[in-house]
Design an enzyme around this catalytic site. Structure first.
Site, PDB file in Angstrom:
ATOM      1  N   ASP A   1       5.590   7.407   3.827  1.00  0.00           N
ATOM      2  CA  ASP A   1       5.122   7.239   2.376  1.00  0.00           C
ATOM      3  C   ASP A   1       5.681   6.180   1.477  1.00  0.00           C
ATOM      4  OD1 ASP A   1       3.573   9.710   3.082  1.00  0.00           O
ATOM      5  OD2 ASP A   1       4.859  11.038   2.346  1.00  0.00           O
TER       6      ASP A   1
ATOM      7  N   LYS B   1       2.917   1.947   2.720  1.00  0.00           N
ATOM      8  CA  LYS B   1       2.225   0.949   3.568  1.00  0.00           C
ATOM      9  C   LYS B   1       0.634   0.523   3.322  1.00  0.00           C
ATOM     10  CE  LYS B   1       3.257   4.167   6.650  1.00  0.00           C
ATOM     11  NZ  LYS B   1       4.209   5.076   6.016  1.00  0.00           N
TER      12      LYS B   1
ATOM     13  N   GLY C   1      -1.069   9.497   5.367  1.00  0.00           N
ATOM     14  CA  GLY C   1      -1.980   9.501   4.020  1.00  0.00           C
ATOM     15  C   GLY C   1      -1.745   8.087   3.516  1.00  0.00           C
ATOM     16  N   HIS C   2      -2.568   7.175   3.590  1.00  0.00           N
ATOM     17  CA  HIS C   2      -2.230   5.969   3.134  1.00  0.00           C
ATOM     18  C   HIS C   2      -2.932   5.558   1.910  1.00  0.00           C
ATOM     19  CE1 HIS C   2      -0.673   4.540   7.256  1.00  0.00           C
ATOM     20  NE2 HIS C   2      -0.036   5.477   6.902  1.00  0.00           N
TER      21      HIS C   2
ATOM     22  N   GLN D   1       3.602   6.743   9.602  1.00  0.00           N
ATOM     23  CA  GLN D   1       4.758   7.317   9.200  1.00  0.00           C
ATOM     24  C   GLN D   1       5.810   6.323   9.082  1.00  0.00           C
ATOM     25  OE1 GLN D   1       2.600   8.755  12.210  1.00  0.00           O
ATOM     26  NE2 GLN D   1       1.805   9.553  10.574  1.00  0.00           N
TER      27      GLN D   1
HETATM   28  P1  GDP Z   1       1.858   5.413   2.865  1.00  0.00           P
HETATM   29  O1  GDP Z   1       1.704   6.560   3.524  1.00  0.00           O
HETATM   30  O2  GDP Z   1       3.190   4.447   3.343  1.00  0.00           O
HETATM   31  O3  GDP Z   1       0.828   4.189   2.854  1.00  0.00           O
HETATM   32  O4  GDP Z   1       2.251   5.622   1.517  1.00  0.00           O
HETATM   33  P2  GDP Z   1       1.659   6.890   0.437  1.00  0.00           P
HETATM   34  O5  GDP Z   1       0.356   6.235   0.065  1.00  0.00           O
HETATM   35  O6  GDP Z   1       1.564   8.057   1.031  1.00  0.00           O
HETATM   36  O7  GDP Z   1       2.677   7.037  -0.683  1.00  0.00           O
HETATM   37  C1  GDP Z   1       3.005   6.072  -1.548  1.00  0.00           C
HETATM   38  C2  GDP Z   1       2.594   6.356  -2.895  1.00  0.00           C
HETATM   39  O8  GDP Z   1       3.223   5.534  -3.838  1.00  0.00           O
HETATM   40  C3  GDP Z   1       1.198   6.319  -3.220  1.00  0.00           C
HETATM   41  O9  GDP Z   1       0.542   7.021  -4.186  1.00  0.00           O
HETATM   42  C4  GDP Z   1       1.010   4.877  -4.033  1.00  0.00           C
HETATM   43  O10 GDP Z   1      -0.086   4.913  -4.874  1.00  0.00           O
HETATM   44  C5  GDP Z   1       2.195   4.803  -4.760  1.00  0.00           C
HETATM   45  N1  GDP Z   1       2.891   3.478  -4.752  1.00  0.00           N
HETATM   46  C6  GDP Z   1       2.936   2.404  -3.741  1.00  0.00           C
HETATM   47  N2  GDP Z   1       3.614   1.322  -4.178  1.00  0.00           N
HETATM   48  C7  GDP Z   1       4.046   1.793  -5.401  1.00  0.00           C
HETATM   49  C8  GDP Z   1       4.910   1.212  -6.528  1.00  0.00           C
HETATM   50  O11 GDP Z   1       5.331   0.025  -6.268  1.00  0.00           O
HETATM   51  N3  GDP Z   1       5.145   1.712  -7.709  1.00  0.00           N
HETATM   52  C9  GDP Z   1       4.711   3.113  -7.864  1.00  0.00           C
HETATM   53  N4  GDP Z   1       4.856   3.632  -8.878  1.00  0.00           N
HETATM   54  N5  GDP Z   1       3.805   3.426  -6.860  1.00  0.00           N
HETATM   55  C10 GDP Z   1       3.698   3.031  -5.865  1.00  0.00           C
HETATM   56  P1  IMO Z   2       2.292   8.311   6.552  1.00  0.00           P
HETATM   57  O1  IMO Z   2       1.791   7.445   7.225  1.00  0.00           O
HETATM   58  C1  IMO Z   2       5.632  11.256   5.545  1.00  0.00           C
HETATM   59  C2  IMO Z   2       6.168  14.313   8.824  1.00  0.00           C
HETATM   60  C3  IMO Z   2       5.815  15.812   8.260  1.00  0.00           C
HETATM   61  C4  IMO Z   2       6.705  16.538   9.261  1.00  0.00           C
HETATM   62  C5  IMO Z   2       6.962  15.379  10.374  1.00  0.00           C
HETATM   63  C6  IMO Z   2       6.015  16.078  11.562  1.00  0.00           C
HETATM   64  O2  IMO Z   2       1.482   8.588   5.177  1.00  0.00           O
HETATM   65  O3  IMO Z   2       4.022   7.554   5.911  1.00  0.00           O
HETATM   66  P2  IMO Z   2       3.509  16.029  12.180  1.00  0.00           P
HETATM   67  O4  IMO Z   2       2.326  16.406  11.154  1.00  0.00           O
HETATM   68  O5  IMO Z   2       3.381  14.577  12.651  1.00  0.00           O
HETATM   69  O6  IMO Z   2       3.654  17.037  13.229  1.00  0.00           O
HETATM   70  O7  IMO Z   2       4.578  16.163  11.158  1.00  0.00           O
HETATM   71  O8  IMO Z   2       6.468  14.428   9.877  1.00  0.00           O
HETATM   72  N1  IMO Z   2       5.078  13.396   8.456  1.00  0.00           N
HETATM   73  C7  IMO Z   2       4.887  12.445   7.498  1.00  0.00           C
HETATM   74  N2  IMO Z   2       5.753  12.462   6.257  1.00  0.00           N
HETATM   75  N3  IMO Z   2       4.331  10.468   5.743  1.00  0.00           N
HETATM   76  C8  IMO Z   2       3.473  10.484   6.697  1.00  0.00           C
HETATM   77  O9  IMO Z   2       2.676   9.576   7.080  1.00  0.00           O
HETATM   78  C9  IMO Z   2       3.935  11.807   7.860  1.00  0.00           C
HETATM   79  N4  IMO Z   2       3.436  11.955   8.856  1.00  0.00           N
HETATM   80  C10 IMO Z   2       4.023  13.083   9.265  1.00  0.00           C
HETATM   81  O10 IMO Z   2       5.966  15.877   6.936  1.00  0.00           O
HETATM   82  O11 IMO Z   2       8.065  16.387   8.638  1.00  0.00           O
HETATM   83 MG    MG Z   3       1.721   8.500   3.367  1.00  0.00          MG
END
Ligand code: GDP
Ligand code: IMO
Ligand code: MG
Length: 423
Positions: free
Chosen positions: A13, A16, A40-41, A224
């Site tokens: 998270d 990415k 979840g991207h 991840q």
């Molecule tokens: P990913 O899994 O690495 O793609 O990241 P996620 O989408 O799960 O989580 C990142 C969260 O932070 C999302 O809700 C993005 O919209 C938000 N986000 C990304 N970059 C920034 C930033 O620079 N500032 C803020 N406030 N939010 C951001």
């Molecule tokens: P993105 O790509 C954050 C965590 C889960 C759990 C562990 C194992 O959005 O960064 P799994 O479902 O793989 O058996 O879970 O890994 N986890 C993540 N945490 N971002 C993710 O993906 C994750 N995918 C798995 O919360 O701790």
């Molecule tokens: Mg994510």
């Protein structure tokens, strides 16, 4: 031409999806190489927020081809929901989304096995997203899995039945209360497989290597984060794939000498969702503020993310394992107005000061040692150029660059595509 990688350096998270979307303009092909719908991207542009699970984050750009590589595990049910999400925006995925025949399929019973395994662990549960990731990779390495290419064969349903029967026996072995109606789940699954089969299945390693010969550019999108890597993460509280750089070679079939830039992405603080050790976790008001301002709730499960200070010991480890060549710092805007910023630069490990990640980072063994830096107060979210950065932010960036010995080339100041500052 070469492949560049974009990898999360923490526990996922990091942002990415946002950065892949921003960088897609520079690439012909975006390829996912591991993980599955546990990811979840999030992408934000034109006032709309999109969350992608299995589909690469280049899908919203007209030109780029998006490849789901052999290292990915695909749940047809979630995948079709994602496609339906794209339909609302008239995205022509049939022409620009292609899937490796060697990618493995998540069956309904894999999800059930995930639930049974977690329930049987009680308090020691991993905190899995329960998307069937672990059981599917277990069948892959156990050489029992069903792959996308199998869907083109006549006997795949026979193979499916045998595996699903075995899974049902395994579920009863766990002896936990997992309620399910397999008939309903299967009806949904087979309907989704039918839709999935409308997409192009390819020998993706051939496709990608030919693309490289033809001078095309490829960006590999990690899922991840490095600390969730099956080998190098905080085992057993990890996911079931190699999230680090080497995962891109095995998950796409590209050789190490084809890899050029390794972009490492991190938050200006740290978050983690699910169980497992987290040395710099904050249990106080400051952690609660980070969660609130940063909207730290899982994009997949909605679970609150645990928050804490930036951990440079862990970050250095991730940079080393991945061979990071450029860094990207996300969510600096969230920290605006904090009294001061702590950065963990060493651990007190059983009474000794260490600067590497030890085998066991359980809280009883580790106390983080912090360096404090002044925080900035200005709102960063409207800034469009690094020349506008407050002194404290520049000092924070300089400090991190010096410690990590890698340049920070992008600073993200908000979730939107446009809130991205190149340095
Ligand atoms: P990913 O899994 O690495 O793609 O990241 P996620 O989408 O799960 O989580 C990142 C969260 O932070 C999302 O809700 C993005 O919209 C938000 N986000 C990304 N970059 C920034 C930033 O620079 N500032 C803020 N406030 N939010 C951001
Ligand atoms: P993105 O790509 C954050 C965590 C889960 C759990 C562990 C194992 O959005 O960064 P799994 O479902 O793989 O058996 O879970 O890994 N986890 C993540 N945490 N971002 C993710 O993906 C994750 N995918 C798995 O919360 O701790
Ligand atoms: Mg994510």
């Amino acid at each position: 031409m070469a492949v560049d990688l974009l990898l999360g350096l923490q526990w996922g998270d990091e942002g990415k999806g946002k950065i892949v979307d921003v960088l897609t303009a520079n690439y012909d092909i975006i390829a996912r190489f591991q993980g599955g719908p546990n990811a979840g991207h999030t992408l934000e542009f034109d006032g709309i927020k999109h969350v992608l699970r299995t589909i690469p984050s280049g899908i919203f750009h007209k030109k780029s081809i998006n490849v789901i590589g052999n290292g990915v595990v695909i749940d047809p049910v979630v995948f079709v929901q994602e496609l339906e999400g794209l339909d609302q925006f008239n995205i022509d995925y049939k022409s620009k989304l292609i899937i490796s025949r060697k990618a493995h399929i998540i069956l309904p019973t894999h999800r059930l096995l995930d639930a049974a395994s977690e329930a049987s662990k009680g308090k020691a549960k991993i905190g899995s997203t329960l998307k069937g990731i672990g059981p599917t990779y277990m069948d892959k390495t156990g050489r029992n899995g069903i792959r996308i290419g199998d869907l083109e064969l006549d006997n795949w349903q026979e193979k499916y039945r045998n595996l699903a029967n075995k899974h049902e026996a395994m579920i009863s072995f766990y002896n936990v209360d997992v309620q399910y109606n397999l008939q309903e789940m299967e009806a949904e699954f087979f309907a989704a497989v039918k839709k999935l089969k409308q997409l192009q299945f390819i020998d993706s390693e051939e496709y990608l290597n030919q693309a490289l010969k033809d001078g095309k550019t490829i960006l590999a999108e990690g899922a991840q984060g490095s600390l969730l890597d099956i080998d190098f993460g905080t085992y057993p509280f990890v996911t079931s794939s190699n999230t680090t750089a080497s995962g891109a070679c095995t998950g796409l079939g590209v050789a190490p000498n084809k890899i050029n830039e390794v972009y490492g992405i991190f938050k200006a603080y740290t978050t983690r969702v699910g169980s497992g050790p987290f040395p710099t976790e904050l249990f106080n008001e400051t952690g609660a503020e980070m969660a609130k301002i940063g909207r730290e709730f899982g994009a997949v499960t909605g679970r609150p993310r645990r928050c804490g200070w930036l951990d440079l010991v862990a970050l250095k480890y991730a940079c080393q394992v991945n061979g990071v060549t450029q860094l990207m710092m996300m969510k600096g805007d969230v920290l605006s107005g904090f009294d001061k910023l702590n950065v963990c630069t060493a651990y007190n490990y059983k009474g000794e000061t260490i600067t590497h990640l030890p085998y066991n980072i359980e809280p009883e063994n580790i106390t983080p040692i912090y360096t404090s830096l002044p925080c900035w107060s200005a709102d960063l979210t409207k800034m469009t150029n690094a020349s506008e950065f407050p002194k404290e932010l520049n000092d924070y960036i300089d400090f991190l660059e010096k410690e990590l010995e890698i340049p920070i080339k992008i600073v993200s100041v908000g979730p939107d595509r446009t809130q991205t500052i190149h340095r």
